[in-house]
Design a protein around this motif. Structure first.
Motif, mmCIF file in Angstrom:
data_model
loop_
_atom_site.group_PDB
_atom_site.id
_atom_site.type_symbol
_atom_site.label_atom_id
_atom_site.label_comp_id
_atom_site.label_asym_id
_atom_site.label_seq_id
_atom_site.Cartn_x
_atom_site.Cartn_y
_atom_site.Cartn_z
ATOM 1 N N LEU A 70 5.420 2.898 20.734
ATOM 2 C CA LEU A 70 5.983 2.882 19.382
ATOM 3 C C LEU A 70 6.079 1.455 18.830
ATOM 4 O O LEU A 70 5.756 1.207 17.672
ATOM 5 N N LEU A 71 6.521 0.524 19.656
ATOM 6 C CA LEU A 71 6.615 -0.874 19.210
ATOM 7 C C LEU A 71 5.246 -1.443 18.853
ATOM 8 O O LEU A 71 5.100 -2.149 17.847
ATOM 9 N N VAL A 72 4.259 -1.142 19.650
ATOM 10 C CA VAL A 72 2.898 -1.632 19.371
ATOM 11 C C VAL A 72 2.377 -1.029 18.067
ATOM 12 O O VAL A 72 1.796 -1.739 17.236
ATOM 13 N N THR A 73 2.571 0.269 17.868
ATOM 14 C CA THR A 73 2.075 0.891 16.641
ATOM 15 C C THR A 73 2.823 0.389 15.409
ATOM 16 O O THR A 73 2.227 0.228 14.344
ATOM 17 N N ILE A 74 4.112 0.131 15.548
ATOM 18 C CA ILE A 74 4.881 -0.420 14.430
ATOM 19 C C ILE A 74 4.415 -1.840 14.117
ATOM 20 O O ILE A 74 4.239 -2.211 12.955
ATOM 21 N N PHE A 116 5.887 -3.585 3.844
ATOM 22 C CA PHE A 116 6.077 -2.924 5.126
ATOM 23 C C PHE A 116 7.487 -2.357 5.179
ATOM 24 O O PHE A 116 8.458 -3.056 4.899
ATOM 25 N N PHE A 117 7.602 -1.086 5.527
ATOM 26 C CA PHE A 117 8.899 -0.435 5.680
ATOM 27 C C PHE A 117 8.986 0.081 7.110
ATOM 28 O O PHE A 117 8.302 1.037 7.488
ATOM 29 N N LEU A 171 1.202 -5.681 10.784
ATOM 30 C CA LEU A 171 0.031 -6.546 10.588
ATOM 31 C C LEU A 171 -0.907 -5.987 9.521
ATOM 32 O O LEU A 171 -1.449 -6.738 8.705
ATOM 33 N N ASN A 172 -1.076 -4.677 9.527
ATOM 34 C CA ASN A 172 -1.928 -4.036 8.532
ATOM 35 C C ASN A 172 -1.368 -4.228 7.123
ATOM 36 O O ASN A 172 -2.113 -4.476 6.175
ATOM 37 N N SER A 173 -0.049 -4.150 6.990
ATOM 38 C CA SER A 173 0.560 -4.349 5.671
ATOM 39 C C SER A 173 0.369 -5.790 5.189
ATOM 40 O O SER A 173 0.173 -6.031 4.008
ATOM 41 N N ARG A 174 0.437 -6.730 6.107
ATOM 42 C CA ARG A 174 0.238 -8.139 5.732
ATOM 43 C C ARG A 174 -1.227 -8.408 5.377
ATOM 44 O O ARG A 174 -1.514 -9.110 4.427
#
Length: 153
Positions: free
Chosen positions: A24-28, A42-43, A33-36
């Motif tokens: 979960l931490l890795v996917t979050i 990012f929420f 990173l994807n949002s940046r």
């Protein structure tokens, strides 16, 4: 069940929880990173909600395996490949429907924006279907074993 039998279960559960939290931490972090990279906000709460599909993997797997044993699917289908194939398809379908329903209920209850059931189901099929199939294929290889025939002498 004595204390010696409970310890391996507790250790296995703790290992599962640690792996689950790490995934979960890795996917979050990946969502962050994807949002940046794509320059959108990012929420964290939405990221946790959307990535919570990982939580359902083991419960769906064990429940379906138990159900297969209860209805004797393993005995009714002689072909090991077919047993695993049906397990993967049914587990994937159950997981996607359950996840879409839970996501809809949780987002409707706690978020300003409700993620519609069909919207999530379509997204899951278009973006995550391969993940479900791959994960449940590996689980089917582990859970569904070839039965050993006992030779009578």
């Amino acid at each position: 069940m004595n204390i010696l039998q409970k310890k391996p279960r507790i250790k296995a559960t703790l290992k599962y929880l640690v792996v689950l939290v790490l995934v979960l931490l890795v996917t979050i972090f990946q969502d962050f990173l994807n949002s940046r990279t794509n320059e959108y906000p990012f929420f964290a709460s939405e990221s946790v909600l959307i990535n919570s599909f990982w939580v359902l993997i083991l419960p769906v797997s064990f429940l379906l395996n138990w159900l297969f044993q209860k209805v004797s699917i393993h005995d009714k289908l002689p072909n090991l490949f077919l047993k695993r194939f049906i397990f993967v398809l049914v587990a994937t379908l159950i997981h996607m429907l359950l996840f879409a329903g839970l996501l809809h209920l949780i987002s409707a209850s706690f978020y300003e924006h409700t993620i519609r059931f069909m919207q999530n189901l379509q997204f899951t099929i278009s973006q995550d279907l391969y993940k479900y199939l791959l994960i449940y294929s590996v689980i089917a290889l582990v859970l569904i074993k070839k039965k050993k025939h006992v030779k009578s002498t």
